[in-house]
Design an enzyme around this catalytic site. Structure first.
Site, PDB file in Angstrom:
ATOM      1  N   ASP A 197       0.825  -1.205   0.000  1.00 56.55           N
ATOM      2  CA  ASP A 197       0.000   0.000   0.000  1.00 56.55           C
ATOM      3  C   ASP A 197       0.865   1.265   0.000  1.00 56.55           C
ATOM      4  O   ASP A 197       0.385   2.350  -0.263  1.00 56.55           O
ATOM      5  CB  ASP A 197      -0.906  -0.017   1.239  1.00 56.55           C
ATOM      6  CG  ASP A 197      -2.254   0.618   0.950  1.00 56.55           C
ATOM      7  OD1 ASP A 197      -2.696   0.576  -0.206  1.00 56.55           O
ATOM      8  OD2 ASP A 197      -2.844   1.169   1.898  1.00 56.55           O
TER       9      ASP A 197
ATOM     10  N   ASN B 132     -12.775   5.223   6.805  1.00 61.01           N
ATOM     11  CA  ASN B 132     -12.449   5.081   8.224  1.00 61.01           C
ATOM     12  C   ASN B 132     -11.041   5.570   8.491  1.00 61.01           C
ATOM     13  O   ASN B 132     -10.783   6.297   9.435  1.00 61.01           O
ATOM     14  CB  ASN B 132     -12.603   3.620   8.653  1.00 61.01           C
ATOM     15  CG  ASN B 132     -14.030   3.337   9.031  1.00 61.01           C
ATOM     16  OD1 ASN B 132     -14.696   4.171   9.646  1.00 61.01           O
ATOM     17  ND2 ASN B 132     -14.506   2.164   8.645  1.00 61.01           N
TER      18      ASN B 132
HETATM   19  P1  AMP Z   1     -14.788   3.326   4.111  1.00 65.48           P
HETATM   20  O1  AMP Z   1     -13.704   3.049   5.127  1.00 65.48           O
HETATM   21  O2  AMP Z   1     -14.261   3.883   2.832  1.00 65.48           O
HETATM   22  O3  AMP Z   1     -15.747   2.173   3.912  1.00 65.48           O
HETATM   23  O4  AMP Z   1     -15.693   4.520   4.736  1.00 65.48           O
HETATM   24  C1  AMP Z   1     -16.407   4.339   5.918  1.00 65.48           C
HETATM   25  C2  AMP Z   1     -16.944   5.686   6.387  1.00 65.48           C
HETATM   26  O5  AMP Z   1     -17.787   6.258   5.372  1.00 65.48           O
HETATM   27  C3  AMP Z   1     -17.802   5.573   7.661  1.00 65.48           C
HETATM   28  O6  AMP Z   1     -17.455   6.610   8.575  1.00 65.48           O
HETATM   29  C4  AMP Z   1     -19.204   5.775   7.109  1.00 65.48           C
HETATM   30  O7  AMP Z   1     -20.072   6.337   8.068  1.00 65.48           O
HETATM   31  C5  AMP Z   1     -18.967   6.752   5.992  1.00 65.48           C
HETATM   32  N1  AMP Z   1     -20.108   6.766   5.077  1.00 65.48           N
HETATM   33  C6  AMP Z   1     -20.599   5.727   4.352  1.00 65.48           C
HETATM   34  N2  AMP Z   1     -21.741   6.102   3.706  1.00 65.48           N
HETATM   35  C7  AMP Z   1     -21.979   7.403   4.061  1.00 65.48           C
HETATM   36  C8  AMP Z   1     -23.011   8.353   3.720  1.00 65.48           C
HETATM   37  N3  AMP Z   1     -24.008   8.046   2.915  1.00 65.48           N
HETATM   38  N4  AMP Z   1     -22.900   9.605   4.272  1.00 65.48           N
HETATM   39  C9  AMP Z   1     -21.880   9.925   5.096  1.00 65.48           C
HETATM   40  N5  AMP Z   1     -20.883   9.072   5.441  1.00 65.48           N
HETATM   41  C10 AMP Z   1     -20.926   7.826   4.926  1.00 65.48           C
END
Ligand code: AMP
Length: 255
Positions: A3, A66
């Site tokens: 990564d 995250n």
């Molecule tokens: P990832 O690690 O890329 O899967 O992103 C996860 C983060 O994206 C978490 O904090 C989720 O709450 C946020 N997230 C996912 N869908 C939404 C949404 N529709 N609106 C705001 N935050 C989101």
């Protein structure tokens, strides 16, 4: 797939920490960066959307999930990124602090008697959005903020402000910028965050289109106004696809 590999193109002045020579030379204390697989995918896809060769495209990419980081990418090559030797540096994350004064470690150790392990654990697992508001999920944070929760509002503001600062810093690092690209769960889905981090930057040539920004979509798309000098793109990342692509390149001997 490493990564960190995408960031091996960073120039020495960007990856070097101003610390004693022995730490740097014998212990390889330097910035490495992460989220490289995502940046490789997103920067190529963004160049496609812009209709430009990737080798002639300058991007600030914001991977906001995250874990969260930013990267300055010139011609498809990383020239700076916000995560460092570890994935703790840089932007505010779900449970990680991102940037902070390095002297805070010593202060907490002397004042509270915390061990280095306890401080590390708190900065990785109990900080960021969680430390500021009690929740680490961005959707839940937005709901609490909308309901008038003050700590959720502060957490949102601290998060957005940190993103905004890195956009400014990397714009300056690149000199010329074709697009700001958002990806990751937060970057792809939160219109509010995009508006808070990138609003009011018209003098820098970054002009969001409020209506486009509000439309939810799973597709790669522009959310900037048609006349914006710097495009603002939302590009869903696909790290699995990128890993497959790189693996195929190894098999075909085209790396
Ligand atoms: P990832 O690690 O890329 O899967 O992103 C996860 C983060 O994206 C978490 O904090 C989720 O709450 C946020 N997230 C996912 N869908 C939404 C949404 N529709 N609106 C705001 N935050 C989101």
């Amino acid at each position: 797939m490493f990564d960190t590999a995408f960031h091996q193109t960073m120039p020495e002045h960007a990856y070097t920490y101003a610390v004693p020579a022995r730490w740097r030379e014998e212990h390889h204390i330097r910035r490495y960066g992460f989220h490289g697989t995502s940046y490789a995918f997103v920067s190529r896809r963004a160049a496609e959307l812009l209709g430009r060769p990737v080798g002639d495209t300058n991007l600030v990419v914001l991977h906001l999930g995250n874990g969260a980081s930013a990267a300055a990418i010139r011609g498809g090559r990383s020239v700076d990124t916000s995560m460092g030797m570890t994935p703790l540096e840089g932007l505010v994350m779900g449970t990680r602090s991102g940037d902070l004064d390095p002297a805070i470690h010593g202060y907490l150790h002397r004042q509270l008697g915390l061990s280095l392990d306890e401080i590390d654990r708190a900065l990785y697992r109990e900080s960021g959005l969680l430390g500021l508001s009690g929740v680490n999920d961005f959707r839940e944070l937005e709901q609490r903020r909308a309901a008038g929760d003050r700590s959720a509002a502060l957490a949102f503001d601290v998060y957005a402000y940190r993103v905004r600062k890195y956009v400014g810093a990397y714009y300056a690092a690149l000199g010329e910028l074709h697009a700001v690209v958002l990806t990751g769960g937060v970057g792809q889905n939160s219109a509010e965050l995009r508006a808070a981090a990138l609003g009011g930057l018209e003098r820098l040539g970054i002009v969001l289109d409020a209506a486009r920004n509000e439309v939810p979509s799973r597709e790669a798309r522009a959310v900037s106004a048609d006349g914006s000098d710097v495009a603002v793109l939302v590009v869903p990342t696909d790290e699995e696809w990128e890993i497959a692509r790189q693996a195929l390149a190894v098999v075909h001997g085209t790396v």
